[in-house]
Scaffold this motif. Structure first.
Motif, PDB file in Angstrom:
ATOM      1  N   TYR A  37     -19.165 -50.722   1.612  1.00 51.26           N
ATOM      2  CA  TYR A  37     -18.698 -49.998   0.810  1.00 51.26           C
ATOM      3  C   TYR A  37     -17.649 -49.858  -0.377  1.00 51.26           C
ATOM      4  O   TYR A  37     -17.747 -49.291  -0.992  1.00 51.26           O
ATOM      5  CB  TYR A  37     -16.682 -49.733   2.089  1.00 51.26           C
ATOM      6  CG  TYR A  37     -15.342 -48.678   1.974  1.00 51.26           C
ATOM      7  CD1 TYR A  37     -16.122 -47.147   2.051  1.00 51.26           C
ATOM      8  CD2 TYR A  37     -14.749 -49.196   0.951  1.00 51.26           C
ATOM      9  CE1 TYR A  37     -15.158 -47.122   1.889  1.00 51.26           C
ATOM     10  CE2 TYR A  37     -13.485 -48.656   0.659  1.00 51.26           C
ATOM     11  CZ  TYR A  37     -13.955 -47.080   1.173  1.00 51.26           C
ATOM     12  OH  TYR A  37     -12.814 -45.998   1.207  1.00 51.26           O
ATOM     13  N   TYR A  82     -18.107 -36.508  -6.350  1.00 52.52           N
ATOM     14  CA  TYR A  82     -18.092 -36.048  -4.987  1.00 52.52           C
ATOM     15  C   TYR A  82     -16.380 -35.248  -5.133  1.00 52.52           C
ATOM     16  O   TYR A  82     -15.948 -35.151  -6.312  1.00 52.52           O
ATOM     17  CB  TYR A  82     -17.598 -37.340  -4.638  1.00 52.52           C
ATOM     18  CG  TYR A  82     -18.830 -38.592  -4.519  1.00 52.52           C
ATOM     19  CD1 TYR A  82     -19.528 -38.190  -3.842  1.00 52.52           C
ATOM     20  CD2 TYR A  82     -18.726 -39.373  -5.803  1.00 52.52           C
ATOM     21  CE1 TYR A  82     -20.613 -39.264  -3.620  1.00 52.52           C
ATOM     22  CE2 TYR A  82     -19.864 -40.056  -5.762  1.00 52.52           C
ATOM     23  CZ  TYR A  82     -20.804 -40.011  -4.311  1.00 52.52           C
ATOM     24  OH  TYR A  82     -22.172 -40.987  -3.662  1.00 52.52           O
ATOM     25  N   VAL A 135     -13.069 -44.438   5.193  1.00 50.97           N
ATOM     26  CA  VAL A 135     -14.046 -45.710   5.894  1.00 50.97           C
ATOM     27  C   VAL A 135     -13.514 -47.338   6.298  1.00 50.97           C
ATOM     28  O   VAL A 135     -13.614 -47.930   7.795  1.00 50.97           O
ATOM     29  CB  VAL A 135     -14.688 -45.737   4.643  1.00 50.97           C
ATOM     30  CG1 VAL A 135     -16.294 -47.026   5.668  1.00 50.97           C
ATOM     31  CG2 VAL A 135     -16.134 -44.035   4.918  1.00 50.97           C
ATOM     32  N   MET A 188     -13.730 -37.610  -0.854  1.00 49.71           N
ATOM     33  CA  MET A 188     -12.764 -38.807  -0.976  1.00 49.71           C
ATOM     34  C   MET A 188     -11.840 -38.989  -0.123  1.00 49.71           C
ATOM     35  O   MET A 188     -12.115 -40.275   0.566  1.00 49.71           O
ATOM     36  CB  MET A 188     -12.134 -39.036  -2.435  1.00 49.71           C
ATOM     37  CG  MET A 188     -13.292 -39.098  -3.250  1.00 49.71           C
ATOM     38  SD  MET A 188     -15.088 -40.542  -3.279  1.00 49.71           S
ATOM     39  CE  MET A 188     -13.710 -41.922  -3.397  1.00 49.71           C
ATOM     40  N   PRO A 220      -9.353 -44.926  -3.317  1.00 51.67           N
ATOM     41  CA  PRO A 220     -10.208 -43.796  -3.305  1.00 51.67           C
ATOM     42  C   PRO A 220      -9.064 -42.640  -3.432  1.00 51.67           C
ATOM     43  O   PRO A 220      -9.499 -41.310  -4.226  1.00 51.67           O
ATOM     44  CB  PRO A 220     -10.569 -43.649  -2.340  1.00 51.67           C
ATOM     45  CG  PRO A 220     -10.972 -44.985  -1.198  1.00 51.67           C
ATOM     46  CD  PRO A 220      -9.450 -45.604  -2.383  1.00 51.67           C
ATOM     47  N   TRP A 225     -13.748 -40.063   2.817  1.00 52.38           N
ATOM     48  CA  TRP A 225     -14.164 -41.962   2.524  1.00 52.38           C
ATOM     49  C   TRP A 225     -13.428 -42.743   1.833  1.00 52.38           C
ATOM     50  O   TRP A 225     -13.569 -44.225   3.103  1.00 52.38           O
ATOM     51  CB  TRP A 225     -14.691 -41.829   0.801  1.00 52.38           C
ATOM     52  CG  TRP A 225     -15.269 -43.025   0.598  1.00 52.38           C
ATOM     53  CD1 TRP A 225     -14.924 -43.612  -0.135  1.00 52.38           C
ATOM     54  CD2 TRP A 225     -16.480 -43.803   0.646  1.00 52.38           C
ATOM     55  NE1 TRP A 225     -15.520 -44.634  -1.079  1.00 52.38           N
ATOM     56  CE2 TRP A 225     -16.615 -44.688   0.324  1.00 52.38           C
ATOM     57  CE3 TRP A 225     -17.074 -43.459   1.865  1.00 52.38           C
ATOM     58  CZ2 TRP A 225     -17.915 -45.704  -0.059  1.00 52.38           C
ATOM     59  CZ3 TRP A 225     -18.600 -43.967   2.031  1.00 52.38           C
ATOM     60  CH2 TRP A 225     -18.428 -45.788   1.111  1.00 52.38           C
ATOM     61  N   ASN A 226     -11.903 -42.343   2.297  1.00 58.13           N
ATOM     62  CA  ASN A 226     -11.270 -43.466   1.933  1.00 58.13           C
ATOM     63  C   ASN A 226     -11.147 -43.674   3.787  1.00 58.13           C
ATOM     64  O   ASN A 226     -10.400 -45.232   3.746  1.00 58.13           O
ATOM     65  CB  ASN A 226      -9.805 -42.877   1.941  1.00 58.13           C
ATOM     66  CG  ASN A 226      -8.089 -43.255   1.481  1.00 58.13           C
ATOM     67  OD1 ASN A 226      -8.568 -44.505   1.271  1.00 58.13           O
ATOM     68  ND2 ASN A 226      -7.171 -42.638   1.527  1.00 58.13           N
ATOM     69  N   LYS A 246     -19.797 -49.335  -3.248  1.00 49.67           N
ATOM     70  CA  LYS A 246     -19.868 -47.668  -3.503  1.00 49.67           C
ATOM     71  C   LYS A 246     -18.855 -47.991  -4.091  1.00 49.67           C
ATOM     72  O   LYS A 246     -18.860 -46.716  -5.348  1.00 49.67           O
ATOM     73  CB  LYS A 246     -20.329 -47.074  -2.154  1.00 49.67           C
ATOM     74  CG  LYS A 246     -20.175 -45.881  -2.226  1.00 49.67           C
ATOM     75  CD  LYS A 246     -21.417 -45.222  -3.077  1.00 49.67           C
ATOM     76  CE  LYS A 246     -21.583 -44.033  -2.933  1.00 49.67           C
ATOM     77  NZ  LYS A 246     -22.830 -43.469  -4.153  1.00 49.67           N
ATOM     78  N   CYS A 247     -17.491 -47.926  -3.584  1.00 48.84           N
ATOM     79  CA  CYS A 247     -16.415 -47.363  -4.375  1.00 48.84           C
ATOM     80  C   CYS A 247     -16.672 -47.843  -5.571  1.00 48.84           C
ATOM     81  O   CYS A 247     -16.170 -47.735  -7.105  1.00 48.84           O
ATOM     82  CB  CYS A 247     -15.174 -48.489  -3.840  1.00 48.84           C
ATOM     83  SG  CYS A 247     -14.801 -47.386  -2.589  1.00 48.84           S
TER      84      CYS A 247
END
Length: 191
Positions: free
Chosen positions: A111, A129, A140, A134, A35, A137-138, A114-115
């Motif tokens: 996850y 995004y 998660v 991001m 990410p 998101w990083n 999705k990545c």
């Protein structure tokens, strides 16, 4: 008195466990870094030419190598060794903490998937995004890692109320850290 086959199984188990942990670490390394590369790629695409193209091409190569040489193989090998461990210790599947851990592992695969989707989009220079998204998101993967490590270490001693509150507190602290860092970057772009 334990037999020689018991000691052999224990030693064999420890090698498989060590390999599983090594690939957990390398898988998470990839999931923590990818990410960050997405953020750089998104920000690079907002720059003027030729800087935009130079940076985007370099970041595509970096993410491709990270994703296909480290992250995906680590995920696969981590899973293979995890299944092998469960084969050696099938009693774990009867324990509540293992059910919860496997739930978090399922979230980790979601996850990861999705990545992968974001990776494919950015390989085509499609930005869906923001870099701010991001950054959030990083985190998660960090939350999943904390949950899994505490579950594995504490097992049945895990107090669910404290655990859930702890995960939420960690999430709030991570979000607060992201906001503070954003302010610092706005005041000093070199930070």
């Amino acid at each position: 008195m334990p037999t020689n086959s018991f000691y052999l199984k224990v030693e064999y188990y420890n090698y498989i466990k060590a390999l599983h942990l090594i690939f957990v670490v390398t898988w998470f390394a990839g999931l923590f870094y990818i990410p960050r590369l997405f953020i750089y790629h998104i920000e690079a695409l907002a720059k003027p030419s030729p800087e935009k193209e130079i940076l985007a091409n370099q970041l595509k190569l970096m993410t491709k190598r990270l994703w296909y040489i480290i992250t995906w193989p680590s995920a696969v090998l981590c899973t293979v060794f995890a299944i092998w461990l469960l084969y050696l210790m099938p009693g774990w599947l009867e324990q509540g903490w293992m059910h919860v851990k496997l739930g978090f592992v399922l979230l980790l695969f979601v996850y990861h998937g999705k990545c992968h989707q974001i990776f494919k989009q950015l390989q085509r220079d499609e930005v869906k995004y923001t870099s701010r998204f991001m950054r959030i998101w990083n985190e998660v993967a960090t939350l999943i890692l904390f949950a899994v490590v505490f579950l594995v270490i504490l097992k049945n001693a895990f107090n669910w109320i404290y655990g859930v509150v702890g995960i939420f507190v960690l999430a709030v602290l991570l979000m607060l850290g992201i906001r503070i860092y954003k302010r610092i970057r706005e005041e000093n772009p070199e930070a």
